[in-house]
Design an enzyme around this catalytic site. Structure first.
Site, PDB file in Angstrom:
ATOM      1  N   LYS A 100      47.670  34.908  38.563  1.00 17.41           N
ATOM      2  CA  LYS A 100      46.569  35.053  39.806  1.00 17.41           C
ATOM      3  C   LYS A 100      44.850  35.828  39.302  1.00 17.41           C
ATOM      4  CE  LYS A 100      47.435  37.973  43.307  1.00 17.41           C
ATOM      5  NZ  LYS A 100      48.361  38.399  45.004  1.00 17.41           N
ATOM      6  N   GLN A 101      44.282  35.115  40.775  1.00 20.87           N
ATOM      7  CA  GLN A 101      42.637  35.593  40.254  1.00 20.87           C
ATOM      8  C   GLN A 101      42.125  36.001  41.685  1.00 20.87           C
ATOM      9  OE1 GLN A 101      40.538  33.656  37.114  1.00 20.87           O
ATOM     10  NE2 GLN A 101      38.604  33.268  38.945  1.00 20.87           N
ATOM     11  N   GLY A 102      42.046  37.365  42.008  1.00 27.10           N
ATOM     12  CA  GLY A 102      41.366  37.227  43.004  1.00 27.10           C
ATOM     13  C   GLY A 102      39.839  38.055  43.582  1.00 27.10           C
ATOM     14  N   ALA A 103      39.347  37.968  44.284  1.00 24.60           N
ATOM     15  CA  ALA A 103      38.013  38.694  44.382  1.00 24.60           C
ATOM     16  C   ALA A 103      37.521  39.683  43.555  1.00 24.60           C
ATOM     17  CB  ALA A 103      37.249  38.914  45.210  1.00 24.60           C
ATOM     18  N   GLU A 104      38.680  40.780  42.871  1.00 26.70           N
ATOM     19  CA  GLU A 104      38.668  41.788  42.546  1.00 26.70           C
ATOM     20  C   GLU A 104      39.043  42.222  40.971  1.00 26.70           C
ATOM     21  OE1 GLU A 104      37.067  44.258  44.793  1.00 26.70           O
ATOM     22  OE2 GLU A 104      38.311  45.367  42.959  1.00 26.70           O
ATOM     23  N   ARG A 133      42.126  39.921  37.518  1.00 24.37           N
ATOM     24  CA  ARG A 133      42.445  38.992  37.438  1.00 24.37           C
ATOM     25  C   ARG A 133      43.649  39.542  37.190  1.00 24.37           C
ATOM     26  NH1 ARG A 133      39.692  35.448  33.237  1.00 24.37           N
ATOM     27  NH2 ARG A 133      39.190  36.840  32.708  1.00 24.37           N
ATOM     28  N   LYS A 191      46.538  44.492  35.431  1.00 24.16           N
ATOM     29  CA  LYS A 191      45.533  44.175  36.043  1.00 24.16           C
ATOM     30  C   LYS A 191      44.380  44.198  35.455  1.00 24.16           C
ATOM     31  CE  LYS A 191      44.004  44.764  41.066  1.00 24.16           C
ATOM     32  NZ  LYS A 191      44.511  45.768  42.407  1.00 24.16           N
ATOM     33  N   ASP A 194      45.878  48.124  52.003  1.00 22.78           N
ATOM     34  CA  ASP A 194      45.816  46.801  52.115  1.00 22.78           C
ATOM     35  C   ASP A 194      47.475  46.165  52.446  1.00 22.78           C
ATOM     36  OD1 ASP A 194      45.117  43.914  49.459  1.00 22.78           O
ATOM     37  OD2 ASP A 194      45.560  44.532  52.062  1.00 22.78           O
TER      38      ASP A 194
END
Lengths: 336, 230, 181
Positions: B12-16, B18, B32, B137
């Site tokens: 997964k890749q997010g804004a923060e 991978r 992470k 979150d």
């Protein structure tokens, strides 16, 4: 061919602009500037707007080469903003509308910024960062609303900058934020300060108190120059804004960013946002000081879009309101 | 100095950052890795990233002491901005569990399956808050569902990237608010689940729940209405 | 884990290029000699008290942390072997940690750990110097003092309801430099 005139005076800028089918025919403005170390208060600001309204109105009409009869709709800022300035400006707009016998539309100030930003830059469906002295919001459009994804939980970023400028006794001409920006360019030592991003939201009052408490001591000790402090403040608060914008983009899978509002003029903020965008293969859209800063044309344009889609503000609703959330307005003028 | 994660697969890749999956120290591992943000001043980026990794790791460890299941932590690498932790094999997100429960079932039938899970969610958040851990979150994507050998519901809380320790009722109220909004925007039967969650929450955090729930109502009502000041 | 005649070897963080090997001994007659040799540097390894080790993986995680610290130049103790011992402890006091997890002269059970490049283990050379009986590492289950471990790592009953003792210990080892207990 709708010709709209817009009246903006929610803070210390008084702007009256005329727009015809997405073309800005005129957009004169006056800013109420207080001496260094002082902020602007509602009463004096309203006074300033009253004193300048007719002159600016005349300028707007003359520059656009428009006569009263040509105007199709009179638009004014309904809110959000400071009470007295909002009202004093709207009184002029409403009086003019009555005199000319034209329909009236009350426009949300934030939406004025967004729609003008989209018009000028051509951004289609961007994640919007709206940053000014009175507002800090990250907005994304969905299902007929400009939804607020993140915002400040206390003061606006522009307010934080303005108040810090007062601590340093910087001039408010042309604006405190502009002067902080120029100082920051000459600073290079980074002061560590509180970084307050909470999920999608940001908080600036902690940083402001931190700076207010320590600034004099740091300057006196010679450890930091005023330029360093301006530099540090910008680097930190802008990083916070870029981060929350990026989060919203990731959430909405958006590849466009539009910065609007007075603080959007800041080139360092634009630069930082641009770097973030290029890392994500996204596009950055920003306007210059003509449209970043509060102005009348943005109210005229937004109002014009609303008018063309059947919006009308009945006379008994032509009030002003200090609190007017961006997501309260049904965006009937967009098809998507 | 940052080396490529050999033998790992990006999940997964997010804004923060991978997420990667692979083997580490002989165990199935999730890594992470936080991005270096080039728009930030390097000093700011470094200490912010370090602070966040610490906060995340701290919350994961403290949650265990609070009686909430979280992944086992294997290694913390500040230099390469990575957190190595247990890959919970054989689990699905609660989000998927709820969505799957609704397939081919009526709402009532699905609720029979979902109710105990909703209750357990309330319990674990109650325990978390009783120990002043704010997740930051809470969504159904951040809770993993599995069954123990004795068919007991096992929930594991993950993704503590936005967590912090705070005893303020306001922060805990906001934590619950975030969960409610996440549920409403993801699940059609959120309105049936949330009361059950709150019921369990009250029981698990009996001491403070009254104050916290009052704050929660405040935050809800506020819906972020704030005065604009020039 | 790779197993060859009671020596367990595990690959550590790839950035280090190192491996850890472990062997367990019981009825050791020359613990004092072994301990002196380790302190003098004649024996390059960690000698660990097995009663405080729940499972070899606990040592792997501590060794991994030591190897990473060496690579990034952030070791707190003098050698990678003392670093391993220090990492096993949640205390920030180096001598206390080394004393607690290292052996006493009177200990008859010892756990040997070496850190080495691939296929360059010095474990066999070390093993011949121990006057004791090599046993499978699985015997740790019998030697480990469960209650002492719980106390040493400050693990509560509530925690053990949701996690294994090993997982709790390992998570603490991984974060002991910035999470206090």
């Amino acid at each position: 061919m709708v010709i709209a005139i817009g009246f903006e005076g929610s803070a210390n800028k008084l702007g009256i602009g005329i727009v015809k089918e997405g073309v800005v025919l005129s957009n004169p403005r006056r800013t109420y500037i207080t001496p260094p170390g002082e902020g602007f208060l509602p009463r004096e600001t309203a006074q300033h707007h009253r004193q300048n309204a007719l002159i600016v109105l005349q300028e707007a009409l003359e520059e656009a080469k428009i006569k009263a009869e040509d105007v199709d709709v009179v638009c004014y800022t309904k809110g959000p903003g400071m009470g007295a300035p909002l009202v004093s400006t709207s009184v002029v707009a409403l009086t003019v509308a009555q005199l000319w016998n034209k329909p009236v539309i009350g426009v949300n100030h934030c939406i004025g910024h967004i729609e003008m930003g989209r018009l000028i830059t051509g951004a289609d469906n961007p994640t919007v960062l709206y940053v000014s002295g009175g507002n800090t919001q990250v907005i994304a459009y969905a299902r007929k609303r400009y939804r607020i994804f993140g915002e400040t939980i206390d003061i606006a970023v522009g307010n934080c900058l303005d108040r810090f400028a007062r601590v340093l006794k910087l001039s408010n001409d042309p604006s405190p934020g502009y002067n902080i920006e120029q100082m920051a360019k000459k600073g290079n030592k980074l002061l560590k300060m509180p970084y307050a991003v909470k999920g999608m939201d940001v908080s600036f009052s902690g940083i402001l108190s931190f700076m207010e408490e320590r600034a004099q001591g740091l300057l006196d000790s010679g450890e930091y120059t005023p330029e360093d402090l301006c530099f540090s403040l910008q680097e930190t608060i802008f990083a916070m804004l870029v981060e929350t914008t990026e989060r919203a983009m990731a959430h909405c899978e958006s590849s466009e960013v539009l910065i609007v509002g007075g603080v959007g003029c800041n080139l360092r903020l634009q630069e930082m946002m641009g770097i973030m965008c290029s890392e994500r293969n996204a596009k950055l859209f920003a306007t210059d000081e003509r449209f970043c800063i509060d102005n009348g044309a943005m109210i005229a344009h937004a109002g014009s879009e609303m008018f063309k889609h059947g919006w009308k503000t009945p006379w008994n609703e032509t009030t002003c309101t200090q609190r007017y959330r961006t997501d309260e307005v049904e965006v009937i003028w967009r098809d998507d | 100095m940052s080396s490529e994660l050999e033998g790992f697969e990006m999940m997964k890749q997010g804004a923060e950052g991978r997420l990667f999956r692979g083997a580490y120290l002989g165990k199935p591992t999730v890594v992470k890795e936080r991005f270096k943000k080039m728009y930030r001043h390097p000093d700011l980026d470094e200490h912010l990233t370090k602070d966040r990794i610490k906060a995340e790791a701290r919350a994961i460890v403290r949650s265990k002491a609070a009686g909430v299941r979280t992944p086992c932590l294997y290694h913390v690498d500040f230099n390469q901005r990575r957190l190595y932790m247990e890959d919970i094999v054989g689990s699905v997100t609660v989000k998927k569990f709820i969505k799957d429960s609704l397939i081919g079932c009526s709402d009532e039938e699905a609720m029979v399956k979902i109710k105990p899970v909703a209750y357990e969610i309330g319990s674990i958040i109650g325990r978390l808050h009783a120990h002043h851990i704010i997740h930051g979150d809470l969504t159904t994507s951040n809770i993993l569902y599995s069954l123990s050998e004795s068919s007991k519901i096992v929930l594991t809380l993950i993704d503590f990237g936005l967590s912090h320790i705070d005893n303020s009722a306001e922060d805990k109220g906001v934590d619950l608010y975030v969960l409610e909004r996440a549920l409403l925007s993801t699940h059609s039967n959120a309105d049936k689940m949330f009361p059950i969650i709150l019921q369990a929450y009250k029981k698990a955090n009996s001491q403070e729940s009254k104050t916290i729930l009052a704050k929660f109502e405040e935050v809800r009502a506020r819906g972020r209405k704030r005065t604009m000041v020039g | 884990m790779g197993e060859v005649t009671n020596i367990v070897t595990e690959k550590l963080d790839p950035t280090s290029g190192l491996y850890v090997s472990m062997a367990l001994f019981r009825n050791v007659k020359n613990s004092k000699v072994i301990k002196d040799k380790v302190v003098s540097g004649a024996l390059q390894c960690s000698i660990i008290k097995p009663s405080l080790i729940a499972h070899p993986f606990q040592v792997v995680v501590a060794a991994n942390k030591a190897a990473a610290s060496q690579v990034f130049g952030s070791m707190v103790t003098k050698s990678i072997y003392t670093e391993l011992l220090f990492n096993l402890s949640i205390s920030k006091n180096i001598s206390q940690s080394l004393m607690k997890f290292g052996i006493n002269e009177s200990d008859q059970d010892i756990l040997v750990a070496t850190i080495h490049a691939e296929d360059a283990s010095n474990m066999s050379e070390i093993m011949v110097q121990v006057e004791g009986q090599v046993v499978p590492l699985t015997d740790l289950q019998n030697i480990c003092d469960f209650n002492l471990l719980r106390k040493s790592y400050k693990i509560s009953e509530d925690e053990l309801k949701v996690t294994s003792l090993l997982d709790s210990i390992v998570s603490r080892i991984a974060t002991s430099d910035f999470v206090s207990h």
